[in-house]
Design an enzyme around this catalytic site. Structure first.
Site, PDB file in Angstrom:
ATOM      1  CB  THR A   1      -8.695   5.035  13.082  1.00  0.00           C
ATOM      2  OG1 THR A   1      -7.539   5.353  12.675  1.00  0.00           O
ATOM      3  CG2 THR A   1      -9.106   5.929  14.190  1.00  0.00           C
TER       4      THR A   1
ATOM      5  CB  ALA B   1      -8.233   7.083   5.009  1.00  0.00           C
ATOM      6  N   GLY B   2     -10.962   6.927   6.852  1.00  0.00           N
ATOM      7  CA  GLY B   2     -12.236   7.910   7.295  1.00  0.00           C
ATOM      8  C   GLY B   2     -13.346   7.333   7.676  1.00  0.00           C
TER       9      GLY B   2
ATOM     10  CE  LYS C   1      -2.962   2.857   2.870  1.00  0.00           C
ATOM     11  NZ  LYS C   1      -3.613   2.785   4.079  1.00  0.00           N
TER      12      LYS C   1
END
Lengths: 258, 258, 258, 258
Positions: B207, B184-185, B97
C-alpha cells in the site's frame, strides 16, 4: 531534477554531514567519509592545530568536502567567537558550527550564549550553524540574525537515542525559514531516515558511525538511509489510517471458482 | 561478501518484497518494481487469472522476479489451500503467501487457519510464507511444520502505521529459526529500515508504495532504506547510552590558546 | 452510578487484580492486597497446597477477595486442565486463570494450547480467564467458547515494560465481546492507567508491586491509577489536536489597559 | 509521612494545579476544582477584572485555593511585567505564572523574554512560575535568578498530546534545583501520572479537564492519577527487564502430582 541543498553559497548533494571525532584512526575516518560520499564534515579546531610535526586531520579529509569547524570546548559566546576567529586565521575557512556547552553531564547547548555567538559571527561574515536545544523562539532569533541553518539536537550527544525531541523539531521545520539540520543523538540509519522524512534539510552524525563495529559500512548505511528519507519526503508521503484497507481484492474470489 | 537471502531454493538480493495491488496501472507497477530492483513480488491469484482476452498482470512483472501468489480472499484454511492449488495448476508456481483473513475491519490474519493451511501446503510441496499476527507459539508451529519464512504484521494492512508490534516481532526474530519477514503496515522507508535493523530477513510493502504520490520514487526510497537497515544490522549496531559522551575534545581547548 | 465489573456471577469493584507471587512474605502480601482494596487475586495452585503443616497462603488473603487459581507451570492444555481440576478438588474454587507456557525465555503463552484448555474447562463449568498473546482470531475463539474474559499480555511477564502490545490490545477491546484484562508487563501505575483509559475492563499486576521497594504503597498507587483511568474512560476522553488552542484569552488583553 | 510541596512559603497537598479557562461556566469550574481538591489554580488577569457589574471568576474559586495569576496575552517581558503588577495592584496576590507567547500557531513560550520577566518580577518580590519550552540552559537561568519553580511544556497548549518533551523534561528534573511542573499538553490522567513518576513536583492541567465531556469527573480522575504517580515516585519504582521473570513457580509443579 537534482536535489541540492544550497547553503552558505555552496550546493551540497549529500545531506549526511559527518563528524570526525572518535574514529580509531584518520585512515578509517577517511574511508568512512568516502563511503558516505560526504560533502560536509565537522572538525574541532583543536584537532586541526595539532602542531607542525603532527600530521593534520585535514590531510585525511577528501578535497571535495567542505570543512565546518566546530567550537567544541567553548563554554560561552566569547570562547566560541574566539575559536571561530582562530579557525579563520588558520585557514580552516569560515563555516562554523557554533557549539557552546555549559553542562558537563548531558553536554546540552546553551541557547542564549549560542545566540550571542551567532549574532557576532554572522556580522563578521562567518557562515554559522548554531547547535541548539530545540526551541522555537530561540531558533527564530538565530535565523533572523542570519544563521545559515539551525541545528537542533535529537537527543544528547553520543547517546544514540534517536529523535527524542521530535515534537519540537517538527515545529522548527514548519516555522523556521532556514534549513533545519538535526545534530546529535542519531544512533541508527532509521533515525536519520526519519529526520529526513520529517523534512529536515540534512542530518549530522558522528558518534554512531565512529564507534560502530564497522564505521565505513555504517557510514554507507547512514548515507543510504538519508537518501531514502529525503526521496520519500520530496516525492510526498502517503497518510496513515486507523483501520485496515485491503491491498488485494479480498472478497468474492472463491465464488468465481465455485 | 554478498548478502543473499536463501529461501525456497532461491538466492534473493533485494530484501524489499513488493505487492502488486492498488497501483494506478500495470505500467506504473512495473516501473516501481524496476526502481526497487525487486526480486520477489506478490500477486493475488484472482489478478493473474483475468481471462484469456485480458492482459495478465504477470506480463508486467520483470522476468527476474520470483512471483509469490497470495491467497488473498481466503477466509479459512480450505479456501487458502484451494487457491494455492489453482495457482500451481495455472502455472503461477509454488511460492505461496498464505493469507487467511476472517476479520473484515482490521483484516487481521487467522493464525489457526493459517497454520492449518501451512501444514497442508508444505506437505504438497509448496514454498509457504504464512502471514500472521505475531505470536511466538504459532510462529514456532509454522516454522516447525516447514514454512519457508514467517510473515508477522507490523500493523493492520494498508494503515501505514509502522511496526507497532515491535515487541513481539523482536521476540520472533530471536526465537524462530526461519526468516522473519514483516508484512503489512509499513508506511515509510524508515519503518522498513527499522525492521531490517532489528534483524528481519526482509520486509514486504504494498500500500505505502502503490498509493504514494510517486510510487516509482517511493519504491526506490524503500529499497534504499531496506539496504541501509540491512547493512547496519549485518555490520553491527552500536549501543545507546543514558548520558552524553563527547564526540569532540571538550575541555582544555581554550587554555591552550590563552 | 456504581461501576462494577460483572464477571463469573460476581460484581467486582476493584479493577486492579493482583498476583501473590514474589512478595517478601505473606504478611506483606496481605497488606498490599488490603492497601489496593483488591477484589480478585491470583494464586498458583502449588502455593495453595504447601502441605498440612505449612501455613497456607490462602490464610493471608482477605476474605472479601475472590481467588483465581492460575495454572502456572502448565506446559500444555492437559496439564492446565489437570491443575484446574486439582484446584477445584482442593476447595480453591472454580475461577481459573489459564496459563500455558511452553517458552522458557519470554514465558509467552501458547495460544493454541490455552484455547484447548479453555474449551475443556468451560465445559466443566469453570470460570476461565485465558492468558494469551494478543491476537484477534484466537481471542475471538476463546470468547466464543465461553471464556469469562480474555487476558492479553502487555509485555512479557515480569519485565515491567508496559503495554507494548497496545496496537493489538486496542483491537481486542473493540472487537471482542468479553472483558479484556491486560495481564503481565505492567510496571508503573501510569501503564495501568493507560490500559484503563483504552477501555480495558481490568488489569492484573504482580511483579511490579511485589518487587517494588515498598509493595504496600505501590499497590495503593496502582489502585489509584486504575481508578483514575477507569473514571476517565467512563466519562469520556477529550480528543487531541495537532496545533495549539489557547486555554486563556490571549489577545487584546493589554490594549484594555493601555 | 505527609507529602507536601513547599513553594512560595506555602505547603501544598494537591500536586495537580488546575487552570480556569474554557469551562462551560463558573459553577462547573468550581465543582471541578472541588472534585480535584485543587490547592493551586491559575487565572488569566483579564478574567479577574471583568468589571464592577460582572461577577468575578474569583468568587467561584474555593477559599482554600491559592490563585496564581497568569500573564496570558503577554507578547514580551514588558507586557508580562505589567500584567503582574496590575494583578498585585488589584489584590490578586503575587503568585505569577509568567507566560510570554510570541508564536500564534503553537502558542510556544518565548524563553528569552520569559527569563527577562522572571528576573524583573523576582526582584519585585513576586513568586514566579515561568512557563517555558524545556531547555536546560534557560531553565537553569530561571532557577538561578529566583523562580519558585520552572514549568516546561509537555506539548503545545491545548493539544492533549502528552509529554512529548519527555527526554528534555527528565533532564530538567535531574539538573534543576527548583521544582519542575509540567504545564500544557497533558491530555489524559495517565500523562499526568507519568510526569509524577518521572519526578515532577506537580503538573498543571487546563484544557483536557475543561473540555472533557464531564469536567468534574475528569478533574477527579486527574487528581487520582497525580496521587498515584507521586506515591509511586516517592516510594521508589522497580526497574524493567529485557526478558521475562516468572512471578509464580513455573517448573516442577506437575511432577509433584504425578
Amino acid at each position: 531534477m537534482e536535489d541540492l541543498l544550497e547553503i552558505g553559497g555552496k550546493k551540497i548533494a549529500c545531506r549526511l554531514f559527518l563528524g570526525t571525532g572518535k574514529y580509531a584512526g584518520n585512515a578509517q575516518m577517511r574511508e568512512a567519509l568516502l563511503a558516505a560520499q560526504a560533502d560536509v564534515v565537522t572538525v574541532a579546531l583543536r584537532r586541526v592545530e595539532s602542531g607542525a610535526m603532527a600530521e593534520s586531520i585535514l590531510d585525511y579529509i577528501p578535497p571535495s568536502c567542505t570543512v565546518m569547524i566546530n567550537t567544541s570546548g567553548a563554554r560561552n559566546a566569547a570562547e566560541a567567537v574566539r575559536i571561530a576567529r582562530l579557525a579563520r586565521a588558520s585557514g580552516a575557512g569560515d563555516w562554523i558550527k557554533i557549539e557552546v556547552i555549559a553542562d558537563s553531564r548531558y553536554l546540552l547547548p546553551d541557547n542564549l550564549e549560542t545566540l550571542k555567538a551567532t549574532e557576532t559571527l554572522v556580522k563578521e561574515g562567518f557562515i554559522t550553524f548554531p547547535y541548539m536545544s530545540p526551541d522555537l523562539s530561540m531558533a527564530r532569533r538565530m535565523a533572523d540574525c542570519g544563521a545559515a541553518a539551525v541545528m537542533p539536537l535529537g537527543s544528547p550527544i553520543g547517546t544514540n537515542r534517536g529523535v527524542r525531541t521530535r515534537e519540537l523539531v517538527e515545529i522548527l521545520i514548519r516555522e523556521i525559514s532556514v534549513p533545519i539540520i538535526v545534530d546529535a543523538g542519531l544512533g541508527k540509519p532509521s533515525d536519520a531516515c526519519q529526520c529526513m522524512e520529517m523534512g529536515c534539510a540534512a542530518v549530522m552524525v558522528n558518534t554512531a558511525v565512529a564507534v560502530a563495529p564497522d564505521p565505513v559500512e555504517f557510514a554507507r548505511a547512514f548515507s543510504l538511509a538519508v537518501k531514502a528519507g529525503r526521496l520519500a519526503y520530496r516525492t510526498g508521503m502517503p497518510g496513515s489510517a486507523a483501520e485496515a484497507r485491503a491491498s488485494s481484492p479480498l472478497t468474492g474470489f472463491l465464488r468465481d471458482h465455485d
